[in-house]
Design a protein around this motif. Structure first.
Motif, PDB file in Angstrom:
ATOM      1  N   ALA A   1      71.308  27.044  20.855  1.00 12.70           N
ATOM      2  CA  ALA A   1      70.016  26.843  21.510  1.00 12.70           C
ATOM      3  C   ALA A   1      68.897  26.735  20.478  1.00 12.70           C
ATOM      4  O   ALA A   1      67.955  25.946  20.646  1.00 12.70           O
ATOM      5  CB  ALA A   1      69.738  27.991  22.482  1.00 12.70           C
TER       6      ALA A   1
ATOM      7  N   ASP B   1      57.946  32.094  25.328  1.00 12.05           N
ATOM      8  CA  ASP B   1      58.773  31.230  24.468  1.00 12.05           C
ATOM      9  C   ASP B   1      60.084  31.959  24.195  1.00 12.05           C
ATOM     10  O   ASP B   1      60.359  32.388  23.074  1.00 12.05           O
ATOM     11  CB  ASP B   1      58.052  30.924  23.158  1.00 12.05           C
ATOM     12  CG  ASP B   1      56.887  29.975  23.334  1.00 12.05           C
ATOM     13  OD1 ASP B   1      56.868  29.231  24.320  1.00 12.05           O
ATOM     14  OD2 ASP B   1      56.008  29.979  22.459  1.00 12.05           O
TER      15      ASP B   1
ATOM     16  N   GLY C   1      63.780  31.298  14.461  1.00 13.52           N
ATOM     17  CA  GLY C   1      63.829  31.972  15.743  1.00 13.52           C
ATOM     18  C   GLY C   1      64.239  33.416  15.562  1.00 13.52           C
ATOM     19  O   GLY C   1      64.643  33.836  14.478  1.00 13.52           O
TER      20      GLY C   1
ATOM     21  N   TYR D   1      61.339  31.935  20.241  1.00 16.01           N
ATOM     22  CA  TYR D   1      60.992  30.805  19.385  1.00 16.01           C
ATOM     23  C   TYR D   1      59.502  30.548  19.514  1.00 16.01           C
ATOM     24  O   TYR D   1      58.827  31.121  20.366  1.00 16.01           O
ATOM     25  CB  TYR D   1      61.818  29.563  19.737  1.00 16.01           C
ATOM     26  CG  TYR D   1      61.781  29.186  21.190  1.00 16.01           C
ATOM     27  CD1 TYR D   1      60.843  28.274  21.676  1.00 16.01           C
ATOM     28  CD2 TYR D   1      62.671  29.749  22.098  1.00 16.01           C
ATOM     29  CE1 TYR D   1      60.795  27.934  23.010  1.00 16.01           C
ATOM     30  CE2 TYR D   1      62.627  29.418  23.446  1.00 16.01           C
ATOM     31  CZ  TYR D   1      61.699  28.511  23.891  1.00 16.01           C
ATOM     32  OH  TYR D   1      61.646  28.173  25.217  1.00 16.01           O
TER      33      TYR D   1
ATOM     34  N   LEU E   1      64.404  32.307  25.492  1.00 18.56           N
ATOM     35  CA  LEU E   1      65.566  31.774  26.181  1.00 18.56           C
ATOM     36  C   LEU E   1      66.577  32.912  26.277  1.00 18.56           C
ATOM     37  O   LEU E   1      66.803  33.619  25.291  1.00 18.56           O
ATOM     38  CB  LEU E   1      66.121  30.613  25.367  1.00 18.56           C
ATOM     39  CG  LEU E   1      67.408  29.986  25.827  1.00 18.56           C
ATOM     40  CD1 LEU E   1      67.288  28.486  25.697  1.00 18.56           C
ATOM     41  CD2 LEU E   1      68.580  30.488  25.014  1.00 18.56           C
TER      42      LEU E   1
ATOM     43  N   ARG F   1      66.377  23.403  19.614  1.00 19.54           N
ATOM     44  CA  ARG F   1      64.910  23.489  19.593  1.00 19.54           C
ATOM     45  C   ARG F   1      64.347  23.177  18.211  1.00 19.54           C
ATOM     46  O   ARG F   1      63.177  23.382  17.958  1.00 19.54           O
ATOM     47  CB  ARG F   1      64.470  24.875  20.064  1.00 19.54           C
ATOM     48  CG  ARG F   1      64.541  24.965  21.565  1.00 19.54           C
ATOM     49  CD  ARG F   1      64.630  26.356  22.100  1.00 19.54           C
ATOM     50  NE  ARG F   1      64.710  26.318  23.564  1.00 19.54           N
ATOM     51  CZ  ARG F   1      65.773  25.911  24.246  1.00 19.54           C
ATOM     52  NH1 ARG F   1      66.853  25.520  23.623  1.00 19.54           N
ATOM     53  NH2 ARG F   1      65.764  25.880  25.561  1.00 19.54           N
TER      54      ARG F   1
END
Length: 159
Positions: A112, A49, A85, A70, A51, A116
């Protein structure tokens, strides 16, 4: 170099991810002496999880990187709070510092996070970088701690 001469983007393909790892190695392993075996972790896998974002010059040279954890991956870093996050592994090569690349990477990671559905972002800042993060709206909390032998403070920004 102006901000128009580089882009910050999500690392979508293997080449972008390898570019992120190369920047991190240069900054953390070579420059700061972080052991390579602790710089890379399970969150660097494709199925985590996580990015990754990369800053790339017009000529394709990568010179900045960062990561957003995240979901379950962020829980250990954020105290398990849902909707928070974890920004980490923010690195900018020496040659690109002072050009706004770090700010662009942080804002890209925050975008980002919002996409999410996250409502806040935590990070563990090296103490020498506190001013940088404070200027971006992050607030320190908790006691100072060591990570890889470097003093850090936890910080958070509500989105």
């Amino acid at each position: 170099m102006s901000s128009s001469s580089y882009v910050v983007r999500v690392a979508e393909d293997p080449a972008d991810r390898e570019a992120c790892f190369a920047v991190r190695k240069e900054v953390f392993v070579v420059e700061q002496g972080v052991p390579e075996d602790i710089e890379y972790d399970a969150y660097d896998a494709y199925d985590a999880d996580a990015l990754h974002v990369v800053a790339v010059r017009e000529d394709g040279l990568p010179f900045g990187a960062g990561r957003l954890l995240y979901g379950e991956a962020a829980a250990a870093k954020t105290g398990g709070e849902p909707g928070v996050g974890s920004l980490g592994r923010l690195a900018v090569l020496k040659t690109a510092r002072g050009l706004g690349v770090g700010v662009a990477l942080v804002r890209g990671i925050e975008d980002a996070a919002r996409a999410r559905g996250l409502t806040a972002v935590d990070l563990h800042a090296q103490t020498h970088a506190l001013g940088f993060y404070e200027r971006l709206g992050y607030v320190a909390y908790g006691p100072e701690f060591l990570d890889a032998g470097i003093a850090h403070l936890a910080m958070r920004r509500e989105l």
